[in-house]
Structure formats: structure tokens, C-alpha cells
Design a protein around this motif. Structure first.
Motif, PDB file in Angstrom:
ATOM      1  N   GLN A  69      43.523  31.373  25.767  1.00  0.00           N
ATOM      2  CA  GLN A  69      44.473  32.288  26.409  1.00  0.00           C
ATOM      3  C   GLN A  69      44.282  33.735  25.971  1.00  0.00           C
ATOM      4  N   ASP A  70      43.978  33.927  24.681  1.00  0.00           N
ATOM      5  CA  ASP A  70      43.795  35.293  24.198  1.00  0.00           C
ATOM      6  C   ASP A  70      42.338  35.737  24.242  1.00  0.00           C
ATOM      7  N   GLY A  71      41.465  34.878  24.770  1.00  0.00           N
ATOM      8  CA  GLY A  71      40.064  35.241  24.916  1.00  0.00           C
ATOM      9  C   GLY A  71      39.220  35.070  23.679  1.00  0.00           C
ATOM     10  N   SER A  72      39.808  34.613  22.573  1.00  0.00           N
ATOM     11  CA  SER A  72      39.056  34.536  21.314  1.00  0.00           C
ATOM     12  C   SER A  72      38.163  33.301  21.231  1.00  0.00           C
ATOM     13  N   GLY A  73      38.453  32.282  21.977  1.00  0.00           N
ATOM     14  CA  GLY A  73      37.655  31.066  21.926  1.00  0.00           C
ATOM     15  C   GLY A  73      36.953  30.827  23.255  1.00  0.00           C
ATOM     16  N   ASP A 115      48.255  39.874  30.535  1.00  0.00           N
ATOM     17  CA  ASP A 115      47.773  40.108  29.168  1.00  0.00           C
ATOM     18  C   ASP A 115      46.674  39.120  28.798  1.00  0.00           C
ATOM     19  N   SER A 116      46.828  37.868  29.218  1.00  0.00           N
ATOM     20  CA  SER A 116      45.796  36.873  28.930  1.00  0.00           C
ATOM     21  C   SER A 116      44.482  37.264  29.599  1.00  0.00           C
ATOM     22  N   ALA A 117      44.548  37.614  30.876  1.00  0.00           N
ATOM     23  CA  ALA A 117      43.332  37.983  31.597  1.00  0.00           C
ATOM     24  C   ALA A 117      42.672  39.216  30.992  1.00  0.00           C
ATOM     25  N   LEU A 118      43.465  40.203  30.642  1.00  0.00           N
ATOM     26  CA  LEU A 118      42.893  41.422  30.066  1.00  0.00           C
ATOM     27  C   LEU A 118      42.289  41.168  28.691  1.00  0.00           C
ATOM     28  N   SER A 119      42.898  40.276  27.915  1.00  0.00           N
ATOM     29  CA  SER A 119      42.324  39.935  26.605  1.00  0.00           C
ATOM     30  C   SER A 119      40.968  39.261  26.772  1.00  0.00           C
ATOM     31  N   GLN A 120      40.885  38.358  27.736  1.00  0.00           N
ATOM     32  CA  GLN A 120      39.606  37.711  28.000  1.00  0.00           C
ATOM     33  C   GLN A 120      38.578  38.729  28.492  1.00  0.00           C
ATOM     34  N   ALA A 121      38.985  39.546  29.437  1.00  0.00           N
ATOM     35  CA  ALA A 121      38.057  40.537  29.996  1.00  0.00           C
ATOM     36  C   ALA A 121      37.606  41.535  28.942  1.00  0.00           C
ATOM     37  N   ARG A 122      38.492  41.914  28.060  1.00  0.00           N
ATOM     38  CA  ARG A 122      38.150  42.892  27.019  1.00  0.00           C
ATOM     39  C   ARG A 122      37.000  42.362  26.157  1.00  0.00           C
ATOM     40  N   ARG A 123      37.036  41.061  25.852  1.00  0.00           N
ATOM     41  CA  ARG A 123      35.979  40.489  25.018  1.00  0.00           C
ATOM     42  C   ARG A 123      34.650  40.404  25.762  1.00  0.00           C
ATOM     43  N   ALA A 131      29.470  41.228  30.454  1.00  0.00           N
ATOM     44  CA  ALA A 131      29.615  40.381  31.627  1.00  0.00           C
ATOM     45  C   ALA A 131      30.593  41.000  32.628  1.00  0.00           C
ATOM     46  N   THR A 132      30.658  40.416  33.802  1.00  0.00           N
ATOM     47  CA  THR A 132      31.621  40.791  34.827  1.00  0.00           C
ATOM     48  C   THR A 132      32.828  39.863  34.725  1.00  0.00           C
ATOM     49  N   TYR A 133      34.021  40.422  34.910  1.00  0.00           N
ATOM     50  CA  TYR A 133      35.243  39.608  34.897  1.00  0.00           C
ATOM     51  C   TYR A 133      35.930  39.750  36.243  1.00  0.00           C
ATOM     52  N   HIS A 134      36.081  38.619  36.955  1.00  0.00           N
ATOM     53  CA  HIS A 134      36.806  38.587  38.221  1.00  0.00           C
ATOM     54  C   HIS A 134      38.270  38.275  37.925  1.00  0.00           C
ATOM     55  N   LEU A 135      39.127  39.255  38.107  1.00  0.00           N
ATOM     56  CA  LEU A 135      40.561  39.070  37.895  1.00  0.00           C
ATOM     57  C   LEU A 135      41.159  38.389  39.120  1.00  0.00           C
ATOM     58  N   LEU A 136      41.726  37.212  38.904  1.00  0.00           N
ATOM     59  CA  LEU A 136      42.343  36.449  39.988  1.00  0.00           C
ATOM     60  C   LEU A 136      43.725  37.022  40.276  1.00  0.00           C
ATOM     61  N   VAL A 137      43.771  37.917  41.229  1.00  0.00           N
ATOM     62  CA  VAL A 137      45.005  38.615  41.546  1.00  0.00           C
ATOM     63  C   VAL A 137      46.109  37.637  41.957  1.00  0.00           C
ATOM     64  N   SER A 138      45.743  36.639  42.754  1.00  0.00           N
ATOM     65  CA  SER A 138      46.745  35.686  43.237  1.00  0.00           C
ATOM     66  C   SER A 138      47.314  34.818  42.118  1.00  0.00           C
ATOM     67  N   ASP A 139      46.543  34.580  41.060  1.00  0.00           N
ATOM     68  CA  ASP A 139      47.075  33.813  39.924  1.00  0.00           C
ATOM     69  C   ASP A 139      48.076  34.632  39.125  1.00  0.00           C
ATOM     70  N   VAL A 140      47.795  35.913  38.945  1.00  0.00           N
ATOM     71  CA  VAL A 140      48.773  36.772  38.273  1.00  0.00           C
ATOM     72  C   VAL A 140      50.053  36.837  39.111  1.00  0.00           C
ATOM     73  N   TRP A 141      49.901  36.850  40.431  1.00  0.00           N
ATOM     74  CA  TRP A 141      51.057  36.861  41.326  1.00  0.00           C
ATOM     75  C   TRP A 141      51.862  35.573  41.189  1.00  0.00           C
ATOM     76  N   GLY A 142      51.160  34.422  40.963  1.00  0.00           N
ATOM     77  CA  GLY A 142      51.851  33.155  40.772  1.00  0.00           C
ATOM     78  C   GLY A 142      51.394  32.021  41.655  1.00  0.00           C
ATOM     79  N   ALA A 143      50.387  32.226  42.493  1.00  0.00           N
ATOM     80  CA  ALA A 143      49.909  31.198  43.420  1.00  0.00           C
ATOM     81  C   ALA A 143      48.824  30.356  42.759  1.00  0.00           C
ATOM     82  N   ASP A 144      49.235  29.443  41.872  1.00  0.00           N
ATOM     83  CA  ASP A 144      48.275  28.594  41.158  1.00  0.00           C
ATOM     84  C   ASP A 144      48.503  27.119  41.456  1.00  0.00           C
ATOM     85  N   THR A 145      49.052  26.804  42.604  1.00  0.00           N
ATOM     86  CA  THR A 145      49.427  25.473  43.120  1.00  0.00           C
ATOM     87  C   THR A 145      50.719  24.939  42.519  1.00  0.00           C
TER      88      THR A 145
END
Length: 604
Positions: A69-73, A115-123, A131-145
Motif C-alpha cells: 500500500q505504501d509502495g515499500s514492498g 496517497d497509496s498510489a502516489l507513494s507507489q509512483a514516487r518509488r 518506470a511509468t506509473y498509470h494512475l487508475l483515476v476510476s479506482d481513486v474515484w471508487g469504481a473498483d467493483t
């Protein structure tokens, strides 16, 4: 190439044995209906050393929700060897349900996902990955099924105002973080659980156009990714390109998920772009491999095809560990690499220049020549569970004349077993100088397990001869008690042939409590591989009459060859492993069947 048994004075050799195996009920039926998939037909593919192309970029080494979640692992030691170039995430399934869960506003649910996505992308966007990080806009919005049935989707009833507010806040927060991301606007907007308003519908284009225009207004240089359909679809993509070109909202990167053959899909997509008068847009596939395709052989095949596709990035999908486990979707098990992990490592080792290669049926090969390192590497995979012999013809040796030493080329063949985890890494099965036939080097690879991948490495001939590993195959239905390594079955075992993802394509199984089988072997170490699936029960194992231990065969997704037991280093000699159906099962399992794929034995 002639295979010879190594003399006993050489280094330890591993022996692989077919054992008893079984599928889940549905897969068992499929195997019975489709025995032809398991045919062990011989296959030849070729690699042209004179057809040298671009430098390998490990395209396909990427992961959807593979990080913690925090991108460290996972740790750099487990990530850097794979040379990942693409990551994708947006905080899916993290408690709080995103913008939607906050009442369509920027509360704590929105913040924790971003915050989780940005922590991962920062690393991963920083060195050494870059690397390239694709931010899933719809998941941040809440559409994750997990969104409720009464969800108000963007632009419902023609009202896009809240969606526009969300995009404005998201882009502002991303820019304030200083982290570089690409915006993947909506995940799988084609009737899946992520988007319930119709594929390529007028509302979809309202949502898309609003997001693109707002992102470009606030961040003109931002990269936008889409449409991210759940599978490659010529008609859908054709319609999308036509409409977004008309609306002036084409993405910067054209993206889709899955597909039968990434090279064929990419060629078709380029044709569609050309037909719409669009050029210069890169292609990505930021989800690939269904859960049932996740074995060493199929992963290698898909990577081989990605290498030939011309796409700029691709990401391994997430199935069993969504979304913050940090296991690269089970490429790591208990922190240890699996067979699939070693496939990605082998793929990342391709260096120099990619070479032209052919496919044959379900078999593919990716290869590269590195004159500076004085080596040629090839990764072999298949998508059909095929056994038999796969021969690789390395053509036009004169283009790499430095490979010839005393008229021969040194060939090293390694098997990457489909094991989870894979203790000890790939197994060297051949390591010898080989004489070419004219301008071609013929290297036969004995495929002993249809879900295993293989590598071939060529280096200058050095005068060495002989394999380091002799493979003995004992089919589960034809045990030979005269062989020091064999299985012996008691009553209440069944057998099915033509099981495409099993070793030797043979399944032996038992549903009966108390049913026993014995694995007799002579060596210093043994590894047992069993089927793990949704309907598997608990077996007990007892080595040489010792205290029994439980092995749970349940798993949320099928793995036909899970390494579940490894012996300690044993005294050289004869040993017996007793396997018993305990009649018990994990509470999540639908059955108490037990199944064994194979065993590996190491001898001095």
C-alpha cells in the motif's frame, strides 16, 4: 545434440518424476473433453542471428497492484532483477471507497487511495527504476467493483459537474505532490463491474471528454491513457478512435487489456490508427494473463510475443492478491520467488539486440544477441501445455562468428519449473559444447513439463562436454518398482489422461479419506509438487515413518504445480514419503480431493 547421463563424479543432478495429479471438477471435465491439447508433438522454432533489431527493454515487466500500500514492498532485491518499466494502481479496495465513499467529495476515503498510489509512483518513477506509473483515476474515484447498486456514475442524467470537480481536485493534488503519473481515466468501461453505463455509449464519451479536457487544461503536458477495455476488441477500438479524434480527446497512449496474441493485437491497433489518420501514439497493455494462464510456460510465451509486438509497456494483472499485498500478484510466495518470477528475470536478462524469431503452434521464443557480453540468450514458452521436444535452430551463425570456439558453440539449457515458490531457482539440464551443422546450430530442448519454461544461452565454445542433469520421467499410471524413484498407489485412486497443465499431462487423484500413496526415492533431497485449487483438501505427509504433517491443497485460484513440501538434506540412500488423504479440508474449499503433480529428487 546427444544427451548422456552424467558420471557420478559430476555435480549433483536433479531428477523429475511424474506423479499423481488431479484437477478441480470443472477443469477435469475440460481436460477429458480436450485431450488433444496435451499432445507431446515435437516442435521447431528458429532464431536468426543476422536479423538484429532494437535493444530489449523488458516490455511486459510491469505490474498492476503488485506493490504494498505504501509502495515499500517488495524489496529492491526482488524487484530490480525484473527491470520493471510499468506500474498501475489507484488504491482499489482500500477501506473508505474513495471519492464515492466520501459522498462524492474529497474526504479520507479519497485521500487514502490517492496517497497509496502516489507513494507507489514516487518509488518506481525515480531511479533506479525510472518506470511509468498509470494512475487508475476510476479506482481513486471508487469504481473498483465494490461500489453499491445506487452509485451515481459520472455524467448520469447528463450532469458531469461532480465528475469535473473530482478531476480538478485529483490533478491539483497530483501536481502538488511533485510525482509524475499518467492518467488512466476509466478501467474496463465495457459492461464489467467497473462501468455500468454501456461500452462506447454517449455517457461514456461525456465522461471521457470531460476528464481529458480538464486534465489538459490543468496539466497540458500530462499523459492520458485509454480506453483500457477488458480485452482487445477491434470494433470497440475503432469506434473509440473515431469518436475521440472527432472530439479532439484522443489519449496520448492507446491501451487495452488481455487478448489472444499481443503481437497480432498490436498490429491490428496500428492498422486502426492509420485508418483514422492518427500516428505516433504508443501502445500499452496494462493488464495481461488471466489467473489460469499464470504458469511459467504461458508467462514466457506471452513475454515472447510482447517482445515481438512493438508495444511500449505491459503489466501483469492482479487476481489473487489484490490490492496491497506487495507480492507482484503471487510472483512471490512467502517472500520467495516462484517459477514465474524467474521467467521475468530470464526475460530481463535479454540484452544487446533483439533477434528475429519464428513461432510454431503454441510455442514462441524471444532471443537477443549481445556481442559485448559474447552471448545469445533465448526464452522459450508455450501457451498450450505442450510437452515433447522443442528444438531451437539458431540460424546464420556467421553473424556471430565469435561464438565458435574450436568449431563449436557452448549451449546451456535451463528449465524454469512452474513451482510456487521455486526453491533453488532454474535447473540446468544441459551444459556442453555443440557442433553446428553448417551455418545453423540445432538445440533440442526436452520439455518434461508443459507448464515449465526454458532458456537457452549460447557462449563461445570452451571444450566442455556433457549435461549436468539427467531427467528420468515416470508416469503416474506406469509405476516401475524396479526404478529407485517411483510412486506406488493403494486403493481408491483415479486417473485421467490429457490434462494440459499437468506434468506428463496425466492426473491421478483420490477423494477418499484414508487413501494412501507412497513416493519411494533414492537421493539426498526431494520436493513434492501438488495441485492447489478451490476444491482441494488436506493431505498428510510422513517421511520415513516420521510424524505426519498437514499440507492444505486449497487455493483461491488453480495452480497445477505448487511446491508444498521440501525435505531436509537427507543421508544418501532410499527414502519413502507416505501421502494420505486426511478427509479434512479448509473451510473455504468445496471438496476434499487430493492431487500430486510430481516430485524432484536430487542425488549426489
Amino acid at each position: 545434440m546427444t544427451r548422456r547421463s552424467a558420471p557420478s563424479t559430476r555435480r549433483p543432478r536433479a531428477r523429475t518424476l511424474a506423479a499423481l495429479a488431479v484437477l478441480g471438477a470443472a477443469a477435469l471435465a475440460a481436460a477429458t473433453l480436450s485431450p488433444s491439447r496435451a499432445a507431446a508433438a515435437d516442435t521447431t522454432v528458429s532464431v536468426d542471428l543476422a536479423n538484429q533489431g532494437a535493444a530489449p527493454t523488458a516490455v511486459g515487466s510491469g505490474f498492476l497492484y503488485g506493490l504494498s500500500q505504501d509502495g515499500s514492498g517488495p524489496a529492491d532485491s526482488l524487484l530490480q532483477p525484473l527491470k520493471p518499466g510499468l506500474f498501475r494502481g489507484g488504491g482499489a479496495r482500500i477501506a473508505g471507497a474513495g471519492w464515492l465513499g466520501d459522498g462524492y467529495s474529497a474526504g479520507s476515503g479519497y485521500r487514502v487511495r490517492l496517497d497509496s498510489a502516489l507513494s507507489q509512483a514516487r518509488r518506481v518513477t525515480a531511479a533506479p527504476y525510472s518506470a511509468t506509473y498509470h494512475l487508475l483515476v476510476s479506482d481513486v474515484w471508487g469504481a473498483d467493483t465494490t461500489q453499491p447498486a445506487n452509485t451515481v456514475y459520472p455524467c448520469d442524467n447528463g450532469d458531469c459537474s461532480n465528475w469535473k470537480s473530482f478531476i480538478d481536485r485529483l490533478v491539483t493534488d497530483v501536481q502538488a505532490s511533485g510525482v509524475r503519473v499518467s492518467y488512466d481515466i476509466w478501467n474496463e468501461p465495457d459492461g464489467t463491474g467497473f462501468w455500468q453505463r454501456g461500452v462506447n455509449s454517449p455517457q461514456y464519451y461525456q465522461m471521457w471528454d470531460t476528464a481529458v479536457r480538464e486534465i489538459r487544461r490543468l496539466a497540458p503536458s500530462a499523459q492520458i491513457v485509454g480506453p483500457s477495455y477488458s480485452g482487445y476488441n477491434h470494433g470497440w477500438l475503432d469506434g473509440f478512435l473515431g469518436q475521440t479524434r472527432t472530439d479532439n480527446t484522443l489519449p496520448n497512449v492507446v491501451n487495452w487489456h488481455f487478448g489472444n496474441d499481443p503481437a497480432a493485437d498490436a498490429a491490428d491497433a496500428r492498422g486502426l490508427l492509420a485508418a483514422h489518420g492518427v500516428s505516433g501514439l504508443p501502445l500499452t497493455i496494462n493488464e495481461y494473463l488471466f489467473s489460469q494462464q499464470q504458469n511459467s510456460a504461458y508467462t514466457a510465451w506471452f513475454l515472447d510475443r510482447l517482445a515481438a509486438s512493438g508495444v511500449t509497456g505491459a503489466a501483469h494483472a492482479i487476481w489473487s492478491d489484490c490490492c496491497t499485498a506487495g507480492t507482484l500478484d503471487s510472483l512471490l510466495v512467502n517472500g520467495q520467488p516462484t517459477g514465474q518470477w524467474y521467467v521475468y528475470q530470464a526475460y530481463a536478462k535479454l540484452s544487446g539486440h533483439l533477434l528475429g524469431s519464428t513461432t510454431n503452434g503454441g510455442t514462441a521464443v524471444a532471443a537477443a544477441l549481445d556481442s559485448g557480453a559474447r552471448q545469445v540468450r533465448a526464452l522459450i514458452g508455450n501457451n498450450s501445455g505442450q510437452g515433447g521436444t522443442t528444438s531451437v535452430d539458431f540460424q546464420n551463425l556467421s553473424a556471430a562468428s565469435w561464438l565458435l570456439g574450436n568449431g563449436k558453440v557452448h549451449a546451456t539449457i535451463q528449465r524454469i519449473p512452474d513451482a510456487n515458490p521455486l526453491s533453488g531457482g532454474p535447473v540446468t539440464v544441459f551444459d556442453s559444447d555443440v557442433a553446428p551443422n553448417g551455418n545453423t546450430l540445432h538445440v533440442p530442448v526436452s520439455v518434461t513439463g508443459g507448464t515449465d519454461a526454458y532458456t537457452v544461452t549460447l557462449t563461445p565454445g570452451n571444450g566442455s562436454t556433457g549435461p549436468v542433469d539427467h531427467t528420468v520421467t515416470v508416469d503416474g499410471t506406469a509405476t516401475n518398482t524396479a526404478d529407485p524413484d517411483h510412486f506406488q498407489y493403494g486403493a481408491n485412486w483415479g486417473v485421467t489422461n490429457g490434462v494440459s497443465d499437468m506434468y506428463q499431462q496425466t492426473a491421478n487423484w483420490s477423494f477418499t479419506s484414508g487413501a494412501q500413496a507412497g513416493f519411494h526415492f533414492s537421493g539426498t533431497k526431494a520436493v513434492l509438487y501438488v495441485v492447489r485449487d478451490t476444491d482441494q483438501g488436506i493431505m498428510t505427509l510422513s517421511l520415513d515413518g516420521g510424524a505426519p504433517v498437514d499440507v492444505d491443497g486449497y487455493a483461491p485460484a488453480r495452480n497445477a504445480s505448487g511446491a508444498v513440501w521440501t525435505s531436509p538434506v537427507l543421508a544418501a540412500g532410499n527414502h519413502t514419503l507416505t501421502i494420505t488423504n486426511s478427509g479434512r479440508k479448509n473451510g473455504a474449499s468445496s471438496g476434499n480431493n487430493i492431487a500430486i503433480d510430481r516430485a524432484d529428487v536430487t542425488t549426489p
